[in-house]
Design an enzyme around this catalytic site. Structure first.
Site, short mmCIF file in Angstrom:
data_model
loop_
_atom_site.label_atom_id
_atom_site.label_comp_id
_atom_site.label_asym_id
_atom_site.label_seq_id
_atom_site.Cartn_x
_atom_site.Cartn_y
_atom_site.Cartn_z
N ASP A 1 -1.64 -8.56 38.57
CA ASP A 1 -2.42 -9.38 39.49
C ASP A 1 -3.76 -8.75 39.81
O ASP A 1 -3.91 -7.53 39.86
CB ASP A 1 -1.62 -9.58 40.78
CG ASP A 1 -2.33 -10.44 41.79
OD1 ASP A 1 -2.54 -11.63 41.49
OD2 ASP A 1 -2.69 -9.93 42.86
N GLU B 1 -4.29 -10.99 34.88
CA GLU B 1 -4.90 -12.07 35.65
C GLU B 1 -6.31 -11.58 36.00
O GLU B 1 -6.52 -10.89 36.99
CB GLU B 1 -4.08 -12.37 36.91
CG GLU B 1 -4.53 -13.64 37.65
CD GLU B 1 -5.37 -13.35 38.87
OE1 GLU B 1 -6.26 -14.17 39.17
OE2 GLU B 1 -5.14 -12.32 39.53
#
Length: 626
Positions: free
Chosen positions: A303, A356
């Protein structure tokens, strides 16, 4: 427990198995447990827990005599399941605090914050999956991922499903819809449920909200048995400032930078890891490898990579410190990400590391020896943004936005992309996917089906957030469960049926996945018909697999006798028509297929004469004449 070699690698920043050395480890003979914790600025460390009435000083740990900053010791009478913390008194001002174990493998059920003594014994039954997963996770394999938040997918009498209950319900559901993988939003322990797991305190502990470590192992094992890979969201970028967590761990900024211009995240009100500190690197690399080693996880979606790469991320002028060359790149984070990916692919070559990353940072999914960051895949956030922006337009205006639709093919092969329609697009007032579509009810569903058809035909792996598969109407919320009742309504059931068929065609047809990351797998037939908002392209495989023709009509105007050039003479079978009646469409199409004719079109000598349904995507498979 800790050897000189362990200490050397720990301090070098390359130790990837600290989970075998740190934390609480029960003795095999039942005589107690060994504890080890890193607290270099502590004056005293003791273990307080259920067995000693939480009395500070009752079970003191001793510092090692090697300047490593590690405290360790064996405590008798400790039993599996008991709660504990480290009572740390700092050299700095006598600061004293109780901290959860950074290496704990199980924590108390939130809002309680202590660690629990536990073991990770489990008999795995997924040998067949493990021997085949390298091929299943390979760049040439089909990967259609269902993104899921465990606490709000389904509930039972208003309560969370535990990992074992979820395994069976989810396994059935994903098999029904043909998804190849599931991606769990962070299940690492976190104090605030409303953070969705993105504010992690337990980097080695699955959240106790849904069960024990063995329950999670059963979940992974069962999904592997069903042929489904399991990907976890993992957050090495920042952590919350909760007192029991990593923040200000030993009375100093141990895991985070001390300067708030480097160590505080203004957007998330959290602490940023000090990636330049070798021991912190070892901690994070060990966390990543832990999930592969102990839980047989098939991939990590990392993330907020962009927030790690840029020193000025979410900061104004004067709120950040340039690197040693005066630039905005976080050189220490770049080094960490390369070490991380090298370590993972060295030890677990059959898994997937997915970034991401929301900017145009180059070579995110290229090997480190080429100068890349070393990820296997990268989320294509630009495709998600542009595609949704295009589909939000009233069809009468789409001809002015044709470039937003086709722009992704200019850079589609610069990275190994995943096409996401993720949770980010259905929260914070953004509404649902179906709610973004223009027009009346019929047009909204037709638009959504056409967009899904286009997405599954576009180069790149696929990811869809839960609820999108049946066009949930309300925005996602982590409280409660999905709107399952609407999935039975005809128009919603039609979308769900389409997703299942798209997944099955995607897996079956090598042209849709085998050459996802090379221009050889894609060819424009017509990308320039903005006036009619029509595009046509070919998807191709590397072997003898049949090419596929994809034609999209993104207006509500049906187009009869629309000529499309094709590369080969034969029958072009209609294998997907998003306007089919079984999906809730009008049922207009090409009666299962058309035969090409020697009529020139789009620079080709053969063409097919098609009926293009309104707001639709067609996928046609070539067959030679019998």
């Amino acid at each position: 427990m800790l050897t000189d070699q362990d200490i050397y690698l720990f301090r070098e920043g390359t130790h990837g198995r600290l989970f075998d050395k740190f934390g609480s480890r029960l003795s095999a003979d039942g005589s107690g447990a060994h504890f080890a914790v890193w607290a270099p600025n502590a004056a005293e460390v003791s273990v307080v827990g259920d067995w000693n009435g939480w009395q500070a000083g009752a079970n003191k740990l001793a510092p090692r005599f090697d300047e490593s900053g590690i405290w360790e010791g064996t405590v008798t009478a400790v039993q599996r399941g008991q709660a504990y913390k480290y009572r740390i008194t700092s050299h700095i001002g006598g600061y004293s605090v109780e901290k959860a174990d950074p290496f704990s493998v199980l924590c108390e059920l939130p809002p309680a914050t202590a660690s629990r003594v536990w073991t990770l014994d489990y008999t795995w039954k997924d040998a067949a999956w493990m021997s085949s997963r390298a091929a299943r996770n390979g760049l040439s394999a089909p990967m259609s991922t269902y993104e899921l938040h465990v606490g709000s997918w389904r509930r039972k009498d208003g309560n969370f499903l535990n990992y074992r209950e979820l395994a069976h319900a989810l396994g059935d559901y994903l098999n029904e819809l043909g998804f190849t993988h599931v991606e769990l939003m962070p299940i690492t322990e976190h104090p605030f449920y409303g953070s969705w797991g993105y504010q992690t305190t337990g980097y080695f502990a699955p959240t106790a909200r849904y069960g024990t470590p063995q329950d999670l192992m059963y979940f992974v094992d069962h999904l592997h048995e069903r042929g489904i890979g399991v990907i976890l969201d993992w957050v090495p970028s920042h952590f919350p400032a909760d007192q029991h967590g990593l923040s200000y761990f030993d009375g100093t900024h141990l895991y985070e930078h001390s300067d708030p211009r480097q160590g505080f995240h203004p957007e998330w009100n959290s602490s940023i890891f000090n990636f330049g500190r070798n021991e912190v690197r070892s901690f994070l690399v060990s966390s990543a490898l832990f999930w592969f080693e102990k839980y047989h996880i098939d991939g990590l979606r990392v993330d907020a990579v962009a927030s790690m790469l840029y020193l000025d991320y979410a900061r104004k002028e004067g709120e950040w410190i340039p690197n040693r060359f005066g630039g905005r790149e976080n050189l220490e984070a770049i080094d960490f990400l390369r070490i991380l990916n090298q370590s993972v692919y060295r030890d677990y070559p059959g898994v997937a590391m997915i970034a991401e990353e929301s900017t145009a940072w180059p070579m995110v999914s290229r090997p480190t020896d080429m100068g890349g960051l070393g990820f296997g895949l990268k989320w294509n956030m630009g495709w998600m943004h542009d595609t949704l922006a295009y589909f939000k337009q009233d069809p009468i205006h789409r001809k002015y936005h044709h470039g937003e639709l086709t722009f992704s093919l200019i850079y589609a092969f610069n990275e190994n992309f995943v096409l996401p329609l993720s949770h980010d697009e259905v929260v914070y007032g953004k509404g649902s996917l179906i709610g973004k579509m223009p027009g009346d009810d019929w047009q909204m569903f037709a638009n959504l089906r056409a967009m899904y058809g286009y997405m599954w035909a576009h180069p790149g792996k696929k990811l869809l957030f839960m609820g999108g598969e049946f066009a949930q109407r309300r925005e996602w919320t982590h409280e409660g469960e999905l709107e399952w009742w609407v999935s039975e309504l005809p128009e919603h059931a039609g979308v769900k049926r389409l997703i299942g068929d798209l997944n099955r065609v995607y897996v079956r047809e090598t042209a849709l996945h085998q050459i996802d990351f090379s221009p050889e797998g894609f060819e424009w037939v017509d990308g320039g018909n903005g006036e009619m908002s029509i595009i046509a392209f070919l998807r191709k495989s590397s072997g003898a697999g049949a090419p596929l023709l994809v034609v999209c009509n993104f207006t509500p105007v049906p187009r009869a006798n629309y000529l499309v050039g094709v590369p080969a003479r034969g029958i072009w079978r209609e294998i997907i028509n998003t306007d089919a009646q079984v999906y809730g469409g009008s049922g207009w199409g090409n009666l299962g297929g058309v035969e090409s004719a020697p009529v020139g079109s789009h620079g080709r000598v053969e063409s097919v004469n098609l009926n293009l349904p309104p707001l639709s995507t067609l996928v046609l498979r070539w067959e030679p004449r019998g």
